[in-house]
Write an enzyme that holds these catalytic residues in place. Structure first.
Site, short mmCIF file in Angstrom:
data_model
loop_
_atom_site.label_atom_id
_atom_site.label_comp_id
_atom_site.label_asym_id
_atom_site.label_seq_id
_atom_site.Cartn_x
_atom_site.Cartn_y
_atom_site.Cartn_z
N HIS A 1 -28.94 1.40 10.73
CA HIS A 1 -28.27 0.82 11.90
C HIS A 1 -26.75 0.85 11.64
O HIS A 1 -26.30 0.66 10.52
CB HIS A 1 -28.75 -0.62 12.11
CG HIS A 1 -28.30 -1.17 13.43
ND1 HIS A 1 -27.02 -1.63 13.64
CD2 HIS A 1 -28.95 -1.30 14.61
CE1 HIS A 1 -26.91 -2.02 14.91
NE2 HIS A 1 -28.07 -1.84 15.52
N GLU B 1 -27.39 5.23 19.15
CA GLU B 1 -26.66 4.03 19.55
C GLU B 1 -25.17 4.27 19.32
O GLU B 1 -24.69 4.11 18.19
CB GLU B 1 -27.09 2.82 18.71
CG GLU B 1 -28.54 2.45 18.84
CD GLU B 1 -28.78 1.00 18.39
OE1 GLU B 1 -29.14 0.19 19.24
OE2 GLU B 1 -28.58 0.70 17.20
P1 13P Z 1 -26.87 -4.63 22.07
O1 13P Z 1 -28.06 -4.32 22.96
O2 13P Z 1 -26.63 -6.09 21.90
O3 13P Z 1 -25.67 -3.85 22.50
O4 13P Z 1 -27.26 -4.09 20.60
C1 13P Z 1 -27.74 -2.81 20.46
C2 13P Z 1 -28.25 -2.65 19.09
O5 13P Z 1 -27.49 -2.60 18.14
C3 13P Z 1 -29.70 -2.55 18.91
O6 13P Z 1 -30.01 -2.11 17.64
#
Ligand code: 13P
Length: 241
Positions: free
Chosen positions: A91, A159
């Site tokens: 992550h 992400e």
């Molecule tokens: P948010 O949905 O709070 O932007 O976070 C995304 C995330 O890091 C999920 O792993």
């Protein structure tokens, strides 16, 4: 047709009372068929979420080591003991704050697979890389280096760092283009690869992602802390199937 995979990442943003409140609300909701809903609680709360109806379990992190003198670490085999099926690896918060490199992420993903679990390998570019026009090559490099020597059973989560927790989600088109590129880069090795989008997903924007080409599910942070909101996201993904 790939079953949409929707993962709630609670990060370190919930306490035990919050988990109990989530469970009570979630279990009172109608079942949603045709999607796979997953929750990733903080590690100590894994036992609390066992048996939640229609929810699989995911860990937020795993050790790159198999076992032994690694104080504070959790081995992949321990996660199987708690019924986990998935593990988030790499992550962006861990890449940034714990200095996890692509090589470490690849090692964690390998350990995850060796224990019979499915790694969800997270990738995504910071905002300066996107504004310099290098987002695609940056993510390609992350994907190739973080998935080295992995078997087929894996998921990628795209992400973009600038979209996480910012309230500024990527557009479905930007996400879709990146997902298709990730799939193209790995097509030889993983023809059935699932790629999830994460970053400021909310009940009111999630359908745009789940309907977009190349997006096979969602990784949801803040909006997954409330069972009501996470259920609405899951229900909408079902509608977009
Ligand atoms: P948010 O949905 O709070 O932007 O976070 C995304 C995330 O890091 C999920 O792993």
């Amino acid at each position: 047709m790939i079953t949409p995979l929707i993962i709630a990442n609670w990060k370190m943003a919930i306490d035990a009372d919050g988990v109990e409140a989530f469970k009570a609300t979630w279990n009172a909701k109608p079942s949603i068929h045709g999607i796979e809903a997953v929750v990733a609680p903080p590690a100590p709360y894994l036992p609390l979420v066992q048996g939640l109806s229609q929810l699989s379990l995911c860990a937020q992190n795993v050790s790159e080591n198999e076992q032994g003198a690694h104080t504070g670490e959790v081995a992949a085999s321990m996660l199987t003991d708690f019924g986990c099926q998935y593990v988030l690896v790499g992550h962006s918060e861990r890449r940034q704050n714990q200095g996890e490199t692509n090589a470490i992420v690849a090692q964690k993903a390998k350990r995850t697979q060796a224990a019979g679990l499915i790694p969800v390998v997270c990738v995504g570019e910071p905002s300066h890389i996107r504004s310099e026009g290098h987002a695609t090559s940056y993510v390609r490099d992350q994907v190739l280096s973080s998935c080295e020597d992995l078997a087929e059973d894996l998921v990628i989560a795209y992400e973009p760092v600038w979209a996480i927790g910012s309230g500024e989600a990527a557009s479905a088109q930007v996400a879709s283009e990146m997902h298709l590129d990730i799939k193209a880069v790995l097509a030889d090795r993983y023809p059935e690869l699932r790629v999830l989008y994460g970053g400021s997903v909310k009940p009111d924007n999630c359908a745009a992602f789940t309907m977009a080409t190349g997006i096979d599910g969602l990784l949801v942070g803040g909006a997954s802390l409330s069972a009501e909101s996470f259920w609405n996201i899951c229900a909408s993904a079902k509608g977009a199937e």
